[in-house]
Scaffold this motif. Structure first.
Motif, short mmCIF file in Angstrom:
data_model
loop_
_atom_site.label_atom_id
_atom_site.label_comp_id
_atom_site.label_asym_id
_atom_site.label_seq_id
_atom_site.Cartn_x
_atom_site.Cartn_y
_atom_site.Cartn_z
N VAL A 12 1.40 1.46 -6.61
CA VAL A 12 0.79 2.82 -6.59
C VAL A 12 1.97 4.12 -6.29
O VAL A 12 1.93 5.11 -6.90
CB VAL A 12 -0.12 2.91 -5.37
N ARG A 13 3.23 3.65 -5.58
CA ARG A 13 4.31 4.59 -5.40
C ARG A 13 4.77 5.05 -6.72
O ARG A 13 4.96 6.10 -7.16
CB ARG A 13 5.09 3.90 -4.44
N GLU A 14 5.12 4.25 -7.67
CA GLU A 14 5.94 4.40 -8.60
C GLU A 14 5.19 4.98 -9.78
O GLU A 14 5.51 6.04 -10.38
CB GLU A 14 6.26 3.01 -9.64
N TRP A 15 3.96 4.65 -9.74
CA TRP A 15 2.94 5.50 -10.81
C TRP A 15 2.54 6.82 -10.34
O TRP A 15 2.65 7.72 -11.00
CB TRP A 15 1.56 4.70 -11.27
N ASP A 69 0.72 -1.20 0.05
CA ASP A 69 -0.02 -0.07 0.19
C ASP A 69 0.92 1.29 0.14
O ASP A 69 1.01 1.87 0.96
CB ASP A 69 -1.07 0.01 0.99
N GLY A 70 1.62 1.64 -1.24
CA GLY A 70 2.11 2.79 -1.36
C GLY A 70 3.52 2.79 -0.84
O GLY A 70 4.28 3.92 -0.68
N THR A 71 4.21 1.73 -0.53
CA THR A 71 5.49 1.50 -0.08
C THR A 71 6.37 1.96 -1.35
O THR A 71 6.07 1.69 -2.56
CB THR A 71 5.89 0.33 0.66
N ALA A 72 7.83 2.03 -0.93
CA ALA A 72 8.83 2.17 -2.17
C ALA A 72 8.74 0.92 -2.81
O ALA A 72 8.72 -0.07 -2.44
CB ALA A 72 10.20 2.36 -1.42
N PRO A 116 -5.64 2.82 1.39
CA PRO A 116 -5.48 4.41 1.52
C PRO A 116 -4.57 4.98 0.21
O PRO A 116 -4.95 5.95 -0.17
CB PRO A 116 -4.71 4.65 2.81
N ALA A 117 -3.71 4.05 -0.21
CA ALA A 117 -2.80 4.44 -1.32
C ALA A 117 -3.59 4.73 -2.60
O ALA A 117 -3.54 5.74 -3.18
CB ALA A 117 -1.57 3.69 -1.42
N ARG A 118 -4.31 3.73 -2.94
CA ARG A 118 -5.16 3.83 -4.17
C ARG A 118 -6.31 4.83 -4.12
O ARG A 118 -6.47 5.37 -5.02
CB ARG A 118 -5.69 2.39 -4.45
N GLN A 119 -6.72 5.11 -3.11
CA GLN A 119 -7.71 6.12 -2.86
C GLN A 119 -7.03 7.52 -3.00
O GLN A 119 -7.80 8.15 -3.68
CB GLN A 119 -8.39 6.01 -1.28
N ARG A 120 -6.10 7.70 -2.45
CA ARG A 120 -5.24 9.08 -2.72
C ARG A 120 -5.16 9.14 -4.25
O ARG A 120 -5.02 10.11 -4.71
CB ARG A 120 -4.00 9.05 -2.02
N ALA A 121 -4.71 8.03 -4.64
CA ALA A 121 -4.36 8.11 -6.26
C ALA A 121 -5.53 8.44 -6.92
O ALA A 121 -5.66 9.32 -7.89
CB ALA A 121 -3.54 6.89 -6.84
N TYR A 141 -1.94 8.93 -12.59
CA TYR A 141 -2.69 8.52 -11.07
C TYR A 141 -3.67 7.45 -11.32
O TYR A 141 -3.98 6.70 -10.64
CB TYR A 141 -3.39 9.94 -10.81
N ASN A 142 -4.42 7.59 -12.45
CA ASN A 142 -5.42 6.69 -13.06
C ASN A 142 -4.77 5.07 -13.12
O ASN A 142 -5.36 4.15 -12.34
CB ASN A 142 -5.86 6.81 -14.35
N MET A 143 -3.20 5.04 -13.50
CA MET A 143 -2.70 3.72 -13.35
C MET A 143 -2.49 3.27 -12.20
O MET A 143 -2.43 2.30 -11.79
CB MET A 143 -1.53 3.83 -14.16
N ALA A 144 -2.15 4.40 -11.11
CA ALA A 144 -1.79 3.98 -9.76
C ALA A 144 -2.83 3.36 -8.88
O ALA A 144 -2.78 2.50 -8.04
CB ALA A 144 -1.20 5.26 -9.06
N ARG A 145 -4.11 3.79 -9.28
CA ARG A 145 -5.34 3.30 -8.52
C ARG A 145 -5.88 2.24 -9.29
O ARG A 145 -6.70 1.41 -8.80
CB ARG A 145 -6.57 4.39 -8.54
#
Length: 374
Positions: free
Chosen positions: A44-47, A37-40, A78-83, A67-71
């Motif tokens: 999500v983090r790279e996109w 979930d959004g870690t290095a 939470p990470a995909r929701q932020r994306a 950001y679309n690709m990230a979610r």
């Protein structure tokens, strides 16, 4: 947590649909090592990092695509929701240059359907084109086409399937009624008696079912749509990629082990398909990993006058995206009638693309899309 190999495989069609090239996204995908979930090193983090870089360069539409690709494929933390939130905000920033693009919320007993619209005018209502993606694509992926629709004589609405993006409804057996509710919501600002649906993948199933009940829909153009066997063939369902099964479970609010039992009765019968009295056009991928070949055969056998485009490709036909985009637009224009000069120009470009090597297709795609008004 999603299967990382599947994510990297199935995201390609969606990346290409947003004009991202392999020489851009291949190195990015190579940097992704996990789907935490959004870690290095995570999906999500790279996109998202690339999206933030593009936003800082003043490129909101490109940032939104990342950001679309990230979610992708759906919000599971939470990470995909932020994306997703940042994707929507980036699109909102981009549309400030296009005042005709407006938000529309349709409140229904089961939830809220959010849309982007353009060309809605009570003084001069135009025929309506409704665009929807499948179970993993949000409205911001398709909405950039809206500013060009007026040139083709349409008002436009882009929305999402239930459970996808900002659509808070649950995907269920009566979800096709959502499309009728959208038409009701714009009925005083568009000529909804002449409505055409460009409905990709699973939303193609919704649009065809809606057309059986709502005679305002005068034509349906789709690609990779499940019709019957996807819903009923348990042997095929065991082969469906995990990302598809998990996404279906998410938007139906069930579980991967129970979702296929839930949707079994949603299949369109041969009798229902034969009852359609509208033009239908469909793009089929011969090596589709998601939609069984029997569904394309059923469409060909039961829907009178159906127009078909077939690619030797996987689901979404990512290697033929420019060709598919042209053909689907041409199909809508054929159904609508008129615009003979634009149709002739697009027909010529389609013929050229059909016999080009894929590299040449991609190099030519930007000019093609401009000619198509997309």
């Amino acid at each position: 947590m999603n299967d990382l190999a599947e994510l990297k495989n199935f995201v390609v069609a969606h990346a290409r649909s947003q004009a991202l090239r392999p020489d851009h996204y291949d190195p990015l995908l190579a940097r992704i090592r996990n789907d935490e979930d959004g870690t290095a090193g995570s999906w999500v983090r790279e996109w998202s990092d690339e999206a933030a870089r593009l936003a800082d360069q003043g490129k909101p539409l490109e940032a939104g695509a990342h950001y679309n690709m990230a979610r992708f494929p759906f919000v599971d933390g939470p990470a995909r929701q932020r994306a997703l939130d940042r994707c929507i905000a980036a699109f909102d920033s981009w549309r400030t240059s296009f005042p005709a693009v407006e938000r529309l919320d349709v409140e229904l007993p089961g939830g809220r359907v959010r849309c982007w619209t353009a060309g809605l005018d009570p003084a001069a209502p135009r025929p309506l084109l409704v665009m929807t993606g499948g179970i993993v694509s949000i409205k911001e992926q398709w909405a950039p086409v809206l500013p060009q629709l007026a040139e083709l004589g349409f008002a436009g609405v882009v929305t999402e399937m239930p459970g996808v993006g900002e659509n808070s409804m649950v995907y269920g057996p009566d979800s096709s009624r959502m499309l009728s509710a959208v038409l009701d919501a714009v009925g005083n600002r568009a000529d909804t008696a002449r409505c055409y649906a460009l409905a990709l993948s699973f939303s193609g199933h919704l649009a065809l079912r809606c057309a059986l009940e709502d005679d305002r829909i005068k034509g349906v153009v789709s690609a990779g749509a499940p019709l019957h066997h996807f819903f009923t063939d348990s042997d095929w369902q065991r082969r469906v990629p995990r990302v598809t099964t998990d996404t279906l479970a998410h938007i139906t609010r069930t579980g991967p082990d129970t979702v296929y039992g839930l949707i079994r009765d949603w299949a369109l019968s041969g009798k229902e398909l034969a009852a359609l009295r509208i033009p239908v056009a469909h793009v089929t991928s011969l090596r589709d990993e998601i939609i069984p070949p029997g569904d394309a055969r059923l469409l060909r056998e039961r829907v009178r006058g159906v127009r078909l485009l077939t690619h030797d490709d996987v689901h979404g036909s990512p290697s033929h995206f420019a060709q598919t985009r042209l053909w689907t637009l041409l199909s809508v224009l054929r159904m609508r009638g008129g615009h003979a000069d634009q149709r002739a120009a697009l027909n010529r470009e389609f013929a050229r693309l059909r016999y080009r090597p894929e590299g040449a297709r991609e190099a030519h795609a930007k000019g093609i899309h401009a000619a198509a008004g997309t």
